[in-house]
Enzyme design. Structure first.
Site, PDB file in Angstrom:
ATOM      1  N   LYS A  81       0.805  -1.207   0.000  1.00  0.00           N
ATOM      2  CA  LYS A  81       0.000   0.000   0.000  1.00  0.00           C
ATOM      3  C   LYS A  81       0.846   1.267   0.000  1.00  0.00           C
ATOM      4  O   LYS A  81       0.412   2.335  -0.441  1.00  0.00           O
ATOM      5  CB  LYS A  81      -0.899   0.036   1.253  1.00  0.00           C
ATOM      6  CG  LYS A  81      -1.865  -1.091   1.373  1.00  0.00           C
ATOM      7  CD  LYS A  81      -2.576  -0.960   2.749  1.00  0.00           C
ATOM      8  CE  LYS A  81      -3.355  -2.183   3.059  1.00  0.00           C
ATOM      9  NZ  LYS A  81      -3.878  -2.123   4.455  1.00  0.00           N
ATOM     10  N   GLY A  82       2.049   1.169   0.569  1.00  0.00           N
ATOM     11  CA  GLY A  82       2.819   2.365   0.913  1.00  0.00           C
ATOM     12  C   GLY A  82       3.024   3.375  -0.199  1.00  0.00           C
ATOM     13  O   GLY A  82       3.066   4.577   0.050  1.00  0.00           O
TER      14      GLY A  82
ATOM     15  N   GLU B 257       8.328   2.505  -5.392  1.00  0.00           N
ATOM     16  CA  GLU B 257       8.192   2.064  -4.000  1.00  0.00           C
ATOM     17  C   GLU B 257       8.280   3.272  -3.063  1.00  0.00           C
ATOM     18  O   GLU B 257       8.891   4.294  -3.397  1.00  0.00           O
ATOM     19  CB  GLU B 257       9.297   1.016  -3.713  1.00  0.00           C
ATOM     20  CG  GLU B 257       9.468   0.564  -2.286  1.00  0.00           C
ATOM     21  CD  GLU B 257       8.281  -0.195  -1.699  1.00  0.00           C
ATOM     22  OE1 GLU B 257       7.142   0.275  -1.835  1.00  0.00           O
ATOM     23  OE2 GLU B 257       8.517  -1.238  -1.060  1.00  0.00           O
ATOM     24  N   ASP B 258       7.661   3.149  -1.888  1.00  0.00           N
ATOM     25  CA  ASP B 258       7.686   4.269  -0.942  1.00  0.00           C
ATOM     26  C   ASP B 258       9.046   4.438  -0.267  1.00  0.00           C
ATOM     27  O   ASP B 258       9.597   5.529  -0.230  1.00  0.00           O
ATOM     28  CB  ASP B 258       6.577   4.109   0.121  1.00  0.00           C
ATOM     29  CG  ASP B 258       6.611   2.763   0.849  1.00  0.00           C
ATOM     30  OD1 ASP B 258       7.429   1.880   0.492  1.00  0.00           O
ATOM     31  OD2 ASP B 258       5.810   2.582   1.791  1.00  0.00           O
TER      32      ASP B 258
ATOM     33  N   ASP C 261      14.401   0.037   3.018  1.00  0.00           N
ATOM     34  CA  ASP C 261      15.006  -0.097   4.343  1.00  0.00           C
ATOM     35  C   ASP C 261      16.098  -1.166   4.210  1.00  0.00           C
ATOM     36  O   ASP C 261      17.190  -0.879   3.723  1.00  0.00           O
ATOM     37  CB  ASP C 261      13.874  -0.473   5.305  1.00  0.00           C
ATOM     38  CG  ASP C 261      14.261  -0.459   6.756  1.00  0.00           C
ATOM     39  OD1 ASP C 261      15.006   0.431   7.149  1.00  0.00           O
ATOM     40  OD2 ASP C 261      13.815  -1.344   7.506  1.00  0.00           O
TER      41      ASP C 261
ATOM     42  N   LYS D   4      16.533   4.729   3.142  1.00  0.00           N
ATOM     43  CA  LYS D   4      17.233   4.636   4.428  1.00  0.00           C
ATOM     44  C   LYS D   4      18.493   3.821   4.189  1.00  0.00           C
ATOM     45  O   LYS D   4      18.575   2.645   4.532  1.00  0.00           O
ATOM     46  CB  LYS D   4      16.365   3.863   5.429  1.00  0.00           C
ATOM     47  CG  LYS D   4      15.486   4.694   6.298  1.00  0.00           C
ATOM     48  CD  LYS D   4      14.923   3.812   7.402  1.00  0.00           C
ATOM     49  CE  LYS D   4      13.527   4.218   7.750  1.00  0.00           C
ATOM     50  NZ  LYS D   4      12.931   3.323   8.767  1.00  0.00           N
TER      51      LYS D   4
ATOM     52  N   PHE E 147      12.071   6.220  12.014  1.00  0.00           N
ATOM     53  CA  PHE E 147      10.823   5.657  11.485  1.00  0.00           C
ATOM     54  C   PHE E 147       9.901   6.803  11.100  1.00  0.00           C
ATOM     55  O   PHE E 147       9.600   7.676  11.911  1.00  0.00           O
ATOM     56  CB  PHE E 147      10.159   4.739  12.516  1.00  0.00           C
ATOM     57  CG  PHE E 147       9.141   3.832  11.886  1.00  0.00           C
ATOM     58  CD1 PHE E 147       9.535   2.630  11.309  1.00  0.00           C
ATOM     59  CD2 PHE E 147       7.807   4.206  11.815  1.00  0.00           C
ATOM     60  CE1 PHE E 147       8.604   1.799  10.691  1.00  0.00           C
ATOM     61  CE2 PHE E 147       6.866   3.385  11.191  1.00  0.00           C
ATOM     62  CZ  PHE E 147       7.272   2.182  10.632  1.00  0.00           C
ATOM     63  N   VAL E 148       9.483   6.803   9.863  1.00  0.00           N
ATOM     64  CA  VAL E 148       8.652   7.910   9.380  1.00  0.00           C
ATOM     65  C   VAL E 148       7.266   7.418   8.967  1.00  0.00           C
ATOM     66  O   VAL E 148       7.089   6.254   8.589  1.00  0.00           O
ATOM     67  CB  VAL E 148       9.314   8.647   8.191  1.00  0.00           C
ATOM     68  CG1 VAL E 148      10.540   9.431   8.653  1.00  0.00           C
ATOM     69  CG2 VAL E 148       9.696   7.680   7.072  1.00  0.00           C
TER      70      VAL E 148
ATOM     71  N   ASP F 113       3.032   4.064   6.805  1.00  0.00           N
ATOM     72  CA  ASP F 113       2.219   3.808   7.992  1.00  0.00           C
ATOM     73  C   ASP F 113       3.005   3.348   9.197  1.00  0.00           C
ATOM     74  O   ASP F 113       4.137   2.879   9.098  1.00  0.00           O
ATOM     75  CB  ASP F 113       1.214   2.688   7.677  1.00  0.00           C
ATOM     76  CG  ASP F 113       1.913   1.328   7.567  1.00  0.00           C
ATOM     77  OD1 ASP F 113       2.846   1.213   6.750  1.00  0.00           O
ATOM     78  OD2 ASP F 113       1.552   0.397   8.314  1.00  0.00           O
TER      79      ASP F 113
ATOM     80  N   ARG G  78      -1.255   6.937   7.111  1.00  0.00           N
ATOM     81  CA  ARG G  78      -0.921   6.989   5.685  1.00  0.00           C
ATOM     82  C   ARG G  78      -1.470   8.250   5.025  1.00  0.00           C
ATOM     83  O   ARG G  78      -0.974   8.695   4.003  1.00  0.00           O
ATOM     84  CB  ARG G  78      -1.504   5.775   4.948  1.00  0.00           C
ATOM     85  CG  ARG G  78      -0.895   4.444   5.329  1.00  0.00           C
ATOM     86  CD  ARG G  78      -1.356   3.370   4.340  1.00  0.00           C
ATOM     87  NE  ARG G  78      -1.130   2.018   4.815  1.00  0.00           N
ATOM     88  CZ  ARG G  78      -0.003   1.328   4.646  1.00  0.00           C
ATOM     89  NH1 ARG G  78       1.016   1.873   4.023  1.00  0.00           N
ATOM     90  NH2 ARG G  78       0.106   0.096   5.105  1.00  0.00           N
TER      91      ARG G  78
HETATM   92  P1  IMP Z   1      12.620  -3.532   3.499  1.00  0.00           P
HETATM   93  O1  IMP Z   1      12.169  -4.815   2.884  1.00  0.00           O
HETATM   94  O2  IMP Z   1      13.332  -3.745   4.798  1.00  0.00           O
HETATM   95  O3  IMP Z   1      13.408  -2.633   2.561  1.00  0.00           O
HETATM   96  O4  IMP Z   1      11.325  -2.783   3.960  1.00  0.00           O
HETATM   97  C1  IMP Z   1      10.636  -1.945   3.169  1.00  0.00           C
HETATM   98  C2  IMP Z   1       9.241  -1.799   3.707  1.00  0.00           C
HETATM   99  O5  IMP Z   1       9.237  -1.593   5.128  1.00  0.00           O
HETATM  100  C3  IMP Z   1       8.624  -0.562   3.113  1.00  0.00           C
HETATM  101  O6  IMP Z   1       7.944  -0.867   1.917  1.00  0.00           O
HETATM  102  C4  IMP Z   1       7.716  -0.100   4.208  1.00  0.00           C
HETATM  103  O7  IMP Z   1       6.476  -0.733   4.090  1.00  0.00           O
HETATM  104  C5  IMP Z   1       8.367  -0.561   5.494  1.00  0.00           C
HETATM  105  N1  IMP Z   1       9.143   0.522   6.144  1.00  0.00           N
HETATM  106  C6  IMP Z   1      10.478   0.604   6.299  1.00  0.00           C
HETATM  107  N2  IMP Z   1      10.836   1.715   6.945  1.00  0.00           N
HETATM  108  C7  IMP Z   1       9.683   2.367   7.210  1.00  0.00           C
HETATM  109  C8  IMP Z   1       9.379   3.626   7.887  1.00  0.00           C
HETATM  110  O8  IMP Z   1      10.240   4.393   8.362  1.00  0.00           O
HETATM  111  N3  IMP Z   1       8.065   3.946   7.967  1.00  0.00           N
HETATM  112  C9  IMP Z   1       7.073   3.163   7.444  1.00  0.00           C
HETATM  113  N4  IMP Z   1       7.310   2.005   6.825  1.00  0.00           N
HETATM  114  C10 IMP Z   1       8.604   1.605   6.719  1.00  0.00           C
HETATM  115 MG    MG Z   2       5.946  -0.622   1.288  1.00  0.00          MG
END
Ligand code: IMP
Ligand code: MG
Length: 173
Positions: free
Chosen positions: A40-41, A95-96, A99, A127, A148-149, A155, A161
């Site tokens: 959803k992000g 993508e939003d 991480d 990040k 964390f944002v 969300d 959101r």
């Molecule tokens: P990754 O697989 O660790 O890169 O995680 C990415 C997903 O984690 C993103 O698509 C978000 O849904 C969630 N995420 C990571 N950091 C944040 C944050 O600071 N706020 C909200 N969602 C986050």
């Molecule tokens: Mg996401």
């Protein structure tokens, strides 16, 4: 729970989105983009971005969710897959936030397996210091520190959101 004042204001966000869209429009002159939003992000970023892109474009979506069990392993679930044919298309994944990179890497590999003509990735927030899996990013809105944002599609527990800006979320009072 505390939502701080805007970390990125609506104005800063929209200025940057316009820059990214101009950059993308330039790179895809004479092409037809298959823009894939990761829900959803990415819904808010995606809708602002595609509205500002001025080359022919088709939209599609993937609904994915990641369950991070430790800091180094994550499990990604796909709830809804692409409906568009990918082979021979110029795919732009949107993508939003990145991480660890686990979610985006998995989705990238799924799409690459379907032989697109090209695949580029656009993320709103990066990040960088949290990265576990290396994912090539072509367009990045903002690099942010390890905080964390929420807001602008992002969300905490499926809330916040709808904030029209990005804020830092703190769990304590
Ligand atoms: P990754 O697989 O660790 O890169 O995680 C990415 C997903 O984690 C993103 O698509 C978000 O849904 C969630 N995420 C990571 N950091 C944040 C944050 O600071 N706020 C909200 N969602 C986050
Ligand atoms: Mg996401």
């Amino acid at each position: 729970m505390v939502i701080g004042k805007p970390f990125l204001t609506t104005e800063q966000i929209l200025d940057r989105v316009k820059e990214l869209a101009d950059w993308i429009s330039n790179d895809y002159v004479d092409k037809n983009i298959l823009a894939v939003g990761i829900l959803k992000g990415a819904f808010m970023f995606f809708s602002d971005l595609v509205r500002a892109i001025n080359v022919p474009l088709t939209v599609d979506f993937i609904i994915a969710s990641s369950y991070v069990k430790t800091d180094t392993t994550g499990e990604v679930k796909i709830y809804h897959d692409l409906r568009e044919e990918v082979s021979d298309r110029d795919v732009l994944l949107v993508e939003d936030i990145v991480d660890s990179g686990i979610t985006l890497n998995l989705i990238r590999e799924r799409i690459l397996a379907r032989s697109p003509r090209s695949l580029k990735i656009c993320v709103f927030l990066d990040k960088k210091e949290r990265r576990v899996v290396d994912v090539p990013l072509d367009y990045v809105g903002f690099e942010i520190p390890n905080v964390f944002v929420v807001g602008y599609g992002l969300d905490y527990d499926n809330k916040f959101r709808n904030l029209p800006y990005i804020a830092i979320f703190k769990k304590s009072v």
